[in-house]
Design an enzyme around this catalytic site. Structure first.
Site, short mmCIF file in Angstrom:
data_model
loop_
_atom_site.label_atom_id
_atom_site.label_comp_id
_atom_site.label_asym_id
_atom_site.label_seq_id
_atom_site.Cartn_x
_atom_site.Cartn_y
_atom_site.Cartn_z
N ASP A 140 37.78 37.83 37.18
CA ASP A 140 39.00 37.56 37.93
C ASP A 140 39.75 38.83 38.31
OD1 ASP A 140 38.86 34.69 37.97
OD2 ASP A 140 39.36 34.69 35.85
N GLY A 141 39.71 39.84 37.44
CA GLY A 141 40.40 41.09 37.74
C GLY A 141 39.80 41.81 38.93
N THR A 142 38.48 41.79 39.04
CA THR A 142 37.80 42.42 40.17
C THR A 142 38.10 41.67 41.46
OG1 THR A 142 36.01 43.18 38.73
CG2 THR A 142 35.57 43.15 41.09
N GLU A 155 45.65 40.97 34.74
CA GLU A 155 46.45 42.18 34.64
C GLU A 155 47.85 41.84 34.13
OE1 GLU A 155 45.53 45.37 35.11
OE2 GLU A 155 43.49 44.58 35.33
N GLU A 204 41.57 42.60 42.55
CA GLU A 204 41.70 43.94 43.12
C GLU A 204 41.13 44.01 44.54
OE1 GLU A 204 40.95 48.59 41.74
OE2 GLU A 204 40.29 46.93 40.46
#
Length: 299
Positions: free
Chosen positions: A67-69, A271, A72
């Site tokens: 999910d973080g990628t 994040e 971003e």
């Protein structure tokens, strides 16, 4: 095979030794597809690679990671100006893959990769916090956020999403609800929140359906507040049934304002963001994403 425009895969550095992925990419290249690959090393790499992708003239930028990628890469895409902005493709390679799972991205790498390259590009919403930080899936606050933020990386790597539950039980005696006030369109609530979920997507924390009615193209954020004075009894209550559950408060709005007398932490697609005041708003049709035709999060 039909010809497809070029794509660029932005791969999280943790997935560079993924042999099945390497084989899937090589197979598609042999079939005539142009797939550029870039690997992230530090924060900011994704934005730089998106700019590079635009110079290449690719039709799709694929986020390869969790999910973080995805967050971003999608954030970098919505900050692009001009025409011919690439669509977002999703290749789920993270621990939880909540957004990818909820929108119906196939688990098989080859199928997910083909969808990311050749699937229909559909306009979807994103959300923005305090006019700066964005999220594509969900903002979560309270008990659950502290658990996902504090769970050791080695535990997540070994056990996946189950690690969040184990770590949460270990920390149960030290965690307290957060007192806050939340306003939105035709919505106002204040009290002690065990968990706060503000969703563009539906699930977080490794499969927990915090906002089960959320859609990613309706111009709205879904809010769910899980209340309770004591962590364990309230948690047991919220896990029983949603119907007529006094510990669940729900709302829907294009924006929400949150105020707290002390710092609280929200997890935005993985994040953390801490503060006492948050303004969260939807950004309608902010980017195009390649999704399966039966995606359950489309109206």
């Amino acid at each position: 095979m039909a010809e497809f425009p070029a794509s660029l895969l932005i791969l999280n550095g943790k997935s560079t030794d993924n042999l099945p992925l390497r084989e899937a990419i090589m197979l598609l290249r042999e079939e005539g597809m142009t797939i550029h690959v870039r690997v992230t090393w530090e924060k900011g790499d994704a934005a730089r690679y998106v700019e590079e992708a635009r110079k290449f003239g690719v039709a799709t930028v694929i986020a390869g990671g969790g999910d973080g990628t995805i967050n971003e890469v999608s954030t970098a895409l919505i900050q692009c100006e001009g025409d011919d902005i690439p669509a977002l493709g999703i290749l789920p390679l993270g621990t939880a893959n909540d957004f990818a799972t909820s929108v119906g991205i196939p688990e098989a790498l080859d199928k997910a990769l083909k969808l990311a390259i050749a699937g229909d590009a559909i306009a979807i919403d994103m959300a923005q916090v305090n006019k700066q930080t964005c999220f594509i899936n969900m903002a979560t606050g309270g008990f659950g956020t502290r658990i996902t933020t504090e769970t050791p990386e080695k535990l997540k790597a070994a056990l996946g999403s189950v690690s969040y539950i184990i770590h949460g039980l270990m920390r149960m005696d030290t965690l307290q609800p957060d007192r806050c006030e939340i306003r939105g369109e035709n919505f106002h609530w204040q009290g002690d929140a065990l968990v706060i979920g503000i969703g563009n997507g539906r699930q977080a924390g490794g499969g927990q359906q915090l906002c089960p009615n959320a859609l990613i193209n309706d111009g709205l954020l879904q809010l769910r507040i899980f209340t309770g004075d004591e962590i364990l009894p309230a948690l047991v209550s919220t896990l029983k049934s949603d119907e007529d559950n006094p510990n669940i408060i729900e709302g829907a709005s294009s924006w929400f304002d949150i105020q707290a007398p002390h710092d609280i932490t929200f997890n935005l697609d993985g994040e953390p963001l801490s503060g006492q005041n948050f303004h969260i708003e939807i950004l309608p049709a902010a980017l195009r994403c390649r999704l399966p035709p039966d995606c359950p999060l489309l109206r």
